[in-house]
Design a protein around this motif. Structure first.
Motif, mmCIF file in Angstrom:
data_model
loop_
_atom_site.group_PDB
_atom_site.id
_atom_site.type_symbol
_atom_site.label_atom_id
_atom_site.label_comp_id
_atom_site.label_asym_id
_atom_site.label_seq_id
_atom_site.Cartn_x
_atom_site.Cartn_y
_atom_site.Cartn_z
ATOM 1 N N GLU A 1 -39.949 10.240 -10.765
ATOM 2 C CA GLU A 1 -38.743 10.823 -9.428
ATOM 3 C C GLU A 1 -37.424 9.639 -9.131
ATOM 4 O O GLU A 1 -36.607 10.249 -8.966
ATOM 5 C CB GLU A 1 -39.516 10.407 -8.747
ATOM 6 N N ASN A 2 -38.003 8.526 -9.829
ATOM 7 C CA ASN A 2 -36.798 7.436 -9.541
ATOM 8 C C ASN A 2 -36.457 7.777 -10.646
ATOM 9 O O ASN A 2 -34.715 7.650 -10.718
ATOM 10 C CB ASN A 2 -37.756 5.771 -10.316
ATOM 11 N N CYS A 3 -36.832 8.376 -11.808
ATOM 12 C CA CYS A 3 -35.601 8.719 -13.341
ATOM 13 C C CYS A 3 -34.726 9.374 -12.530
ATOM 14 O O CYS A 3 -33.527 9.597 -13.388
ATOM 15 C CB CYS A 3 -36.389 9.069 -14.493
ATOM 16 N N TRP A 4 -35.527 10.603 -12.736
ATOM 17 C CA TRP A 4 -34.534 11.838 -11.697
ATOM 18 C C TRP A 4 -33.768 11.008 -10.916
ATOM 19 O O TRP A 4 -32.587 11.879 -10.573
ATOM 20 C CB TRP A 4 -35.268 12.861 -10.647
ATOM 21 N N ILE A 5 -33.825 10.617 -9.859
ATOM 22 C CA ILE A 5 -32.806 9.987 -9.013
ATOM 23 C C ILE A 5 -32.250 9.106 -9.472
ATOM 24 O O ILE A 5 -30.929 9.968 -8.591
ATOM 25 C CB ILE A 5 -33.872 9.025 -8.013
ATOM 26 N N LEU A 6 -32.446 8.597 -10.213
ATOM 27 C CA LEU A 6 -31.174 7.503 -10.878
ATOM 28 C C LEU A 6 -30.363 8.274 -12.085
ATOM 29 O O LEU A 6 -28.964 8.053 -11.965
ATOM 30 C CB LEU A 6 -31.620 6.266 -11.607
ATOM 31 N N GLU A 7 -30.678 10.236 -12.349
ATOM 32 C CA GLU A 7 -29.356 10.089 -13.490
ATOM 33 C C GLU A 7 -29.034 11.067 -12.922
ATOM 34 O O GLU A 7 -28.047 11.778 -13.191
ATOM 35 C CB GLU A 7 -29.924 11.291 -14.321
ATOM 36 N N GLN A 8 -29.057 11.760 -11.378
ATOM 37 C CA GLN A 8 -27.907 11.878 -10.105
ATOM 38 C C GLN A 8 -26.584 11.574 -9.875
ATOM 39 O O GLN A 8 -26.736 10.247 -9.609
ATOM 40 C CB GLN A 8 -28.128 12.611 -8.561
ATOM 41 N N THR A 9 -25.590 12.529 -10.559
ATOM 42 C CA THR A 9 -24.485 12.356 -10.737
ATOM 43 C C THR A 9 -23.669 11.882 -9.183
ATOM 44 O O THR A 9 -22.832 11.849 -8.815
ATOM 45 C CB THR A 9 -24.144 11.874 -11.501
ATOM 46 N N LYS A 10 -24.239 13.318 -7.873
ATOM 47 C CA LYS A 10 -23.685 13.725 -7.783
ATOM 48 C C LYS A 10 -24.443 13.874 -6.245
ATOM 49 O O LYS A 10 -25.362 13.827 -6.100
ATOM 50 C CB LYS A 10 -23.251 15.146 -6.883
ATOM 51 N N PRO A 11 -24.041 13.684 -4.980
ATOM 52 C CA PRO A 11 -24.530 13.489 -4.263
ATOM 53 C C PRO A 11 -25.079 14.461 -3.339
ATOM 54 O O PRO A 11 -24.645 15.435 -3.169
ATOM 55 C CB PRO A 11 -23.566 12.846 -2.806
ATOM 56 N N ASP A 12 -26.199 14.774 -3.289
ATOM 57 C CA ASP A 12 -27.118 15.870 -2.155
ATOM 58 C C ASP A 12 -26.410 15.397 -0.519
ATOM 59 O O ASP A 12 -26.916 14.677 0.528
ATOM 60 C CB ASP A 12 -28.540 15.124 -1.348
#
Length: 81
Positions: free
Chosen positions: A52-63
């Motif tokens: 989950e942390n890996c997924w969060i760190l690869e996000q480039t646009k805010p939700d």
């Protein structure tokens, strides 16, 4: 570290023996290695948290939708709309 640990991950995930793994095209091997690693991590709570942390760190646009739900929409002066 054991040199063949990732081959073991691929073997466990794909049910292929080591000889069959060595005969795979390299791109297929890498795909199975990635998928096997993710599958293995997903089996424990600590691994799920890591993924989950890996997924969060690869996000480039805010939700933006989640941010608005959590904090509400504010104007530039700091007041609520």
């Amino acid at each position: 570290m054991i040199d063949s640990i990732m081959d073991k991950v691929v073997s466990d995930y794909s049910c292929l023996n080591f000889n069959e793994i060595m005969d795979l095209p390299f791109s297929r091997y890498l795909k199975l290695r990635r998928d096997g690693f993710i599958y293995r991590l997903s089996q424990t709570k600590a691994g799920q948290d890591y993924l989950e942390n890996c997924w969060i760190l690869e996000q480039t646009k805010p939700d933006r939708k989640r941010l608005r739900e959590r904090f509400g929409k504010e104007d530039s002066s700091g007041g609520q709309y």
